[in-house]
Design a protein around this motif. Structure first.
Motif, PDB file in Angstrom:
ATOM      1  N   HIS A 170      39.745   6.455 -29.046  1.00 12.24           N
ATOM      2  CA  HIS A 170      40.595   5.259 -29.044  1.00 12.24           C
ATOM      3  C   HIS A 170      41.953   5.560 -28.416  1.00 12.24           C
ATOM      4  O   HIS A 170      42.575   4.668 -27.811  1.00 12.24           O
ATOM      5  CB  HIS A 170      40.789   4.751 -30.475  1.00 12.24           C
ATOM      6  N   GLU A 171      42.397   6.820 -28.540  1.00 12.98           N
ATOM      7  CA  GLU A 171      43.669   7.208 -27.932  1.00 12.98           C
ATOM      8  C   GLU A 171      43.635   7.073 -26.414  1.00 12.98           C
ATOM      9  O   GLU A 171      44.643   6.777 -25.777  1.00 12.98           O
ATOM     10  CB  GLU A 171      44.020   8.638 -28.323  1.00 12.98           C
ATOM     11  N   MET A 172      42.469   7.278 -25.831  1.00 16.39           N
ATOM     12  CA  MET A 172      42.332   7.121 -24.379  1.00 16.39           C
ATOM     13  C   MET A 172      42.540   5.663 -23.984  1.00 16.39           C
ATOM     14  O   MET A 172      43.171   5.365 -22.954  1.00 16.39           O
ATOM     15  CB  MET A 172      40.952   7.604 -23.936  1.00 16.39           C
ATOM     16  N   LEU A 173      42.031   4.754 -24.809  1.00 15.07           N
ATOM     17  CA  LEU A 173      42.228   3.334 -24.544  1.00 15.07           C
ATOM     18  C   LEU A 173      43.699   2.960 -24.668  1.00 15.07           C
ATOM     19  O   LEU A 173      44.242   2.228 -23.826  1.00 15.07           O
ATOM     20  CB  LEU A 173      41.392   2.498 -25.521  1.00 15.07           C
ATOM     21  N   GLU A 174      44.353   3.470 -25.681  1.00 13.73           N
ATOM     22  CA  GLU A 174      45.776   3.160 -25.883  1.00 13.73           C
ATOM     23  C   GLU A 174      46.609   3.679 -24.720  1.00 13.73           C
ATOM     24  O   GLU A 174      47.516   2.984 -24.239  1.00 13.73           O
ATOM     25  CB  GLU A 174      46.247   3.782 -27.196  1.00 13.73           C
ATOM     26  N   ALA A 175      46.289   4.889 -24.244  1.00 12.79           N
ATOM     27  CA  ALA A 175      47.021   5.449 -23.106  1.00 12.79           C
ATOM     28  C   ALA A 175      46.804   4.606 -21.852  1.00 12.79           C
ATOM     29  O   ALA A 175      47.736   4.369 -21.069  1.00 12.79           O
ATOM     30  CB  ALA A 175      46.591   6.884 -22.865  1.00 12.79           C
ATOM     31  N   ALA A 176      45.559   4.134 -21.662  1.00  6.39           N
ATOM     32  CA  ALA A 176      45.270   3.303 -20.494  1.00  6.39           C
ATOM     33  C   ALA A 176      45.990   1.962 -20.586  1.00  6.39           C
ATOM     34  O   ALA A 176      46.497   1.441 -19.578  1.00  6.39           O
ATOM     35  CB  ALA A 176      43.760   3.094 -20.375  1.00  6.39           C
ATOM     36  N   GLN A 177      46.050   1.401 -21.780  1.00  6.80           N
ATOM     37  CA  GLN A 177      46.742   0.123 -21.953  1.00  6.80           C
ATOM     38  C   GLN A 177      48.242   0.255 -21.709  1.00  6.80           C
ATOM     39  O   GLN A 177      48.872  -0.662 -21.177  1.00  6.80           O
ATOM     40  CB  GLN A 177      46.469  -0.425 -23.363  1.00  6.80           C
ATOM     41  N   VAL A 178      48.806   1.394 -22.099  1.00  5.26           N
ATOM     42  CA  VAL A 178      50.233   1.634 -21.835  1.00  5.26           C
ATOM     43  C   VAL A 178      50.506   1.641 -20.336  1.00  5.26           C
ATOM     44  O   VAL A 178      51.542   1.168 -19.857  1.00  5.26           O
ATOM     45  CB  VAL A 178      50.679   2.958 -22.478  1.00  5.26           C
ATOM     46  N   ASP A 179      49.549   2.168 -19.574  1.00  8.67           N
ATOM     47  CA  ASP A 179      49.694   2.219 -18.115  1.00  8.67           C
ATOM     48  C   ASP A 179      49.333   0.902 -17.442  1.00  8.67           C
ATOM     49  O   ASP A 179      49.311   0.826 -16.206  1.00  8.67           O
ATOM     50  CB  ASP A 179      48.815   3.336 -17.549  1.00  8.67           C
ATOM     51  N   GLY A 180      49.029  -0.115 -18.244  1.00  7.67           N
ATOM     52  CA  GLY A 180      48.735  -1.427 -17.678  1.00  7.67           C
ATOM     53  C   GLY A 180      47.294  -1.638 -17.278  1.00  7.67           C
ATOM     54  O   GLY A 180      46.989  -2.555 -16.501  1.00  7.67           O
ATOM     55  N   CYS A 181      46.395  -0.812 -17.792  1.00  8.35           N
ATOM     56  CA  CYS A 181      44.975  -0.919 -17.440  1.00  8.35           C
ATOM     57  C   CYS A 181      44.335  -2.050 -18.253  1.00  8.35           C
ATOM     58  O   CYS A 181      44.484  -2.112 -19.474  1.00  8.35           O
ATOM     59  CB  CYS A 181      44.260   0.406 -17.708  1.00  8.35           C
ATOM     60  N   SER A 182      43.584  -2.920 -17.595  1.00  8.43           N
ATOM     61  CA  SER A 182      42.891  -4.000 -18.285  1.00  8.43           C
ATOM     62  C   SER A 182      41.598  -3.474 -18.915  1.00  8.43           C
ATOM     63  O   SER A 182      41.146  -2.363 -18.620  1.00  8.43           O
ATOM     64  CB  SER A 182      42.560  -5.138 -17.311  1.00  8.43           C
ATOM     65  N   ASP A 183      41.016  -4.285 -19.785  1.00 10.36           N
ATOM     66  CA  ASP A 183      39.768  -3.875 -20.437  1.00 10.36           C
ATOM     67  C   ASP A 183      38.649  -3.666 -19.420  1.00 10.36           C
ATOM     68  O   ASP A 183      37.846  -2.735 -19.548  1.00 10.36           O
ATOM     69  CB  ASP A 183      39.338  -4.937 -21.462  1.00 10.36           C
ATOM     70  N   TRP A 184      38.601  -4.538 -18.413  1.00 11.98           N
ATOM     71  CA  TRP A 184      37.536  -4.412 -17.407  1.00 11.98           C
ATOM     72  C   TRP A 184      37.702  -3.125 -16.600  1.00 11.98           C
ATOM     73  O   TRP A 184      36.734  -2.419 -16.341  1.00 11.98           O
ATOM     74  CB  TRP A 184      37.550  -5.633 -16.500  1.00 11.98           C
ATOM     75  N   LYS A 185      38.915  -2.824 -16.193  1.00 14.50           N
ATOM     76  CA  LYS A 185      39.154  -1.583 -15.452  1.00 14.50           C
ATOM     77  C   LYS A 185      38.875  -0.356 -16.318  1.00 14.50           C
ATOM     78  O   LYS A 185      38.355   0.648 -15.838  1.00 14.50           O
ATOM     79  CB  LYS A 185      40.595  -1.550 -14.937  1.00 14.50           C
ATOM     80  N   PHE A 186      39.232  -0.437 -17.591  1.00 19.30           N
ATOM     81  CA  PHE A 186      38.969   0.685 -18.487  1.00 19.30           C
ATOM     82  C   PHE A 186      37.468   0.928 -18.624  1.00 19.30           C
ATOM     83  O   PHE A 186      37.019   2.078 -18.641  1.00 19.30           O
ATOM     84  CB  PHE A 186      39.573   0.401 -19.867  1.00 19.30           C
ATOM     85  N   LEU A 187      36.704  -0.152 -18.686  1.00 17.93           N
ATOM     86  CA  LEU A 187      35.248  -0.019 -18.786  1.00 17.93           C
ATOM     87  C   LEU A 187      34.647   0.564 -17.524  1.00 17.93           C
ATOM     88  O   LEU A 187      33.838   1.505 -17.584  1.00 17.93           O
ATOM     89  CB  LEU A 187      34.621  -1.385 -19.095  1.00 17.93           C
ATOM     90  N   THR A 188      35.031   0.022 -16.376  1.00 24.40           N
ATOM     91  CA  THR A 188      34.385   0.418 -15.121  1.00 24.40           C
ATOM     92  C   THR A 188      34.888   1.750 -14.576  1.00 24.40           C
ATOM     93  O   THR A 188      34.130   2.486 -13.931  1.00 24.40           O
ATOM     94  CB  THR A 188      34.598  -0.673 -14.064  1.00 24.40           C
ATOM     95  N   ARG A 189      36.168   2.085 -14.832  1.00 27.91           N
ATOM     96  CA  ARG A 189      36.737   3.286 -14.231  1.00 27.91           C
ATOM     97  C   ARG A 189      36.822   4.482 -15.177  1.00 27.91           C
ATOM     98  O   ARG A 189      36.975   5.614 -14.718  1.00 27.91           O
ATOM     99  CB  ARG A 189      38.138   2.976 -13.692  1.00 27.91           C
ATOM    100  N   ILE A 190      36.711   4.233 -16.472  1.00 24.92           N
ATOM    101  CA  ILE A 190      36.824   5.343 -17.433  1.00 24.92           C
ATOM    102  C   ILE A 190      35.580   5.469 -18.296  1.00 24.92           C
ATOM    103  O   ILE A 190      34.973   6.540 -18.371  1.00 24.92           O
ATOM    104  CB  ILE A 190      38.081   5.159 -18.322  1.00 24.92           C
ATOM    105  N   VAL A 191      35.185   4.378 -18.941  1.00 31.38           N
ATOM    106  CA  VAL A 191      34.075   4.447 -19.884  1.00 31.38           C
ATOM    107  C   VAL A 191      32.755   4.784 -19.193  1.00 31.38           C
ATOM    108  O   VAL A 191      32.059   5.725 -19.580  1.00 31.38           O
ATOM    109  CB  VAL A 191      33.950   3.121 -20.662  1.00 31.38           C
ATOM    110  N   ILE A 192      32.408   4.022 -18.175  1.00 23.44           N
ATOM    111  CA  ILE A 192      31.120   4.233 -17.502  1.00 23.44           C
ATOM    112  C   ILE A 192      31.033   5.606 -16.826  1.00 23.44           C
ATOM    113  O   ILE A 192      30.020   6.306 -16.975  1.00 23.44           O
ATOM    114  CB  ILE A 192      30.848   3.095 -16.501  1.00 23.44           C
ATOM    115  N   PRO A 193      32.069   6.057 -16.083  1.00 23.99           N
ATOM    116  CA  PRO A 193      31.972   7.406 -15.503  1.00 23.99           C
ATOM    117  C   PRO A 193      31.824   8.517 -16.545  1.00 23.99           C
ATOM    118  O   PRO A 193      31.250   9.571 -16.246  1.00 23.99           O
ATOM    119  CB  PRO A 193      33.294   7.548 -14.740  1.00 23.99           C
ATOM    120  N   LEU A 194      32.339   8.305 -17.749  1.00 22.05           N
ATOM    121  CA  LEU A 194      32.218   9.310 -18.802  1.00 22.05           C
ATOM    122  C   LEU A 194      30.930   9.153 -19.616  1.00 22.05           C
ATOM    123  O   LEU A 194      30.698   9.941 -20.546  1.00 22.05           O
ATOM    124  CB  LEU A 194      33.416   9.217 -19.756  1.00 22.05           C
ATOM    125  N   SER A 195      30.112   8.179 -19.276  1.00 25.31           N
ATOM    126  CA  SER A 195      28.908   7.880 -20.073  1.00 25.31           C
ATOM    127  C   SER A 195      27.625   8.104 -19.286  1.00 25.31           C
ATOM    128  O   SER A 195      26.619   7.410 -19.515  1.00 25.31           O
ATOM    129  CB  SER A 195      28.974   6.433 -20.581  1.00 25.31           C
TER     130      SER A 195
END
Length: 297
Positions: A170-195
């Motif tokens: 969850h800390e990764m999501l919080e860090a991404a949100q601080v940098d202005g990352c949207s939920d869709w970008k977080f899913l496509t650029r962070i979650v999926i590549p790590l999964s």
């Protein structure tokens, strides 16, 4: 000292029994597969007379030649390929889209939606309501009837959701949100590549399911031009129906029954090979994805 020797002897006996049982199980599972492959390369006379036991007898490629000269098999192979590729892409996309919100602790309705998903595992409408639904949607006798009714597996959603909860902090999501990352970008650029492991696992599950599917085709398809390979295989194995066009000479006509038996084994091998080719590419992810995805609920 006596106890340690006795324990070592007990372990030795256990290992012997364990290896014996596992070896017997391995032989029981492998022998039918070996027999099918051997029979597919044997002559039709050897197959009919029961001469094939372990190794091919009078080896040749007559069965495979008949398979690839049978036009319905090529059509079925192409249809199965379309259903598998298109269906698997849709399955994986929908599974990820459903699993990711359910893995988020800040998703307000995740408990209620998860209950609805799990409810569908325990209770379903049945064959007749499903048929009426597909008919009312105008999908009868279309390719979509083979893809959309099985577009989402709740079991795979649960595994994928658990994987996201376990491996995406969850800390990764919080860090991404601080940098202005949207939920869709977080899913496509962070979650999926790590999964990668879980994506490979569910893709394999879905692909094998589509490739082996024939019951939906029995229910929803009348056009033989839309039949998947497994339905063509069923018509040969169960109904023993062979198009006369596959008999290419007088010798084949005389040995039609032998050719039919030989064709069964050859077609089973042809229908199984694509899955065997795919599996090694996802094997390294398979155990990791399933185990991690099923540890926590």
């Amino acid at each position: 000292m006596h106890n340690s020797v006795k324990e070592a002897t007990g372990d030795r006996i256990f290992n012997v029994v364990n290896y014996a049982v596992l070896s017997l199980f391995f032989i029981t599972v492998m022998y039918p597969l070996v027999y099918i492959v051997s029979a597919s390369f044997s002559s039709s006379d050897a197959v009919i007379s029961g001469k094939v036991w372990l190794w091919p007898v009078d080896p040749g490629l007559k069965g495979y030649k008949a398979v690839f000269e049978y036009n319905a098999i090529w059509i079925g192979f192409g249809n199965s390929l379309i259903y598998t590729v298109v269906g698997t892409v849709i399955n994986v996309v929908l599974t990820i889209i459903a699993a990711y919100p359910l893995s988020r602790k800040d998703f307000v309705f995740r408990g209620s939606i998860m209950f609805i998903f799990v409810f569908t595992i325990m209770f379903s409408g049945g064959i007749i309501p499903n048929y009426l639904l597909v008919k009312s949607l105008g999908m009868l006798d279309t390719r979509w009837a083979m893809i959309l009714p099985s577009a989402l597996s709740v079991f795979n959603v649960i595994i994928t959701r658990t994987y996201f909860q376990t491996n995406i902090p969850h800390e990764m999501l919080e860090a991404a949100q601080v940098d202005g990352c949207s939920d869709w970008k977080f899913l496509t650029r962070i979650v999926i590549p790590l999964s990668g492991p879980i994506v490979a696992v569910i893709a394999l599950f879905y692909a094998v399911g589509h490739w082996n599917s024939y019951f939906n085709a029995l229910l929803y398809l009348k056009d033989r031009g839309l039949y998947p390979l497994q339905l063509v295989l069923r018509s040969i194995l169960v109904q023993n129906q062979i198009d006369p066009s596959m008999v290419v000479s007088e010798e084949d006509l005389v040995a039609r029954q032998g050719l039919a038996d030989l064709l069964k084994y050859s077609l089973i091998v042809v229908a199984t090979v694509p899955v065997l080719i795919i599996y090694p590419f996802v094997q390294k992810h398979f155990v990791k994805g399933v185990m991690i995805g099923s540890i926590k609920g």
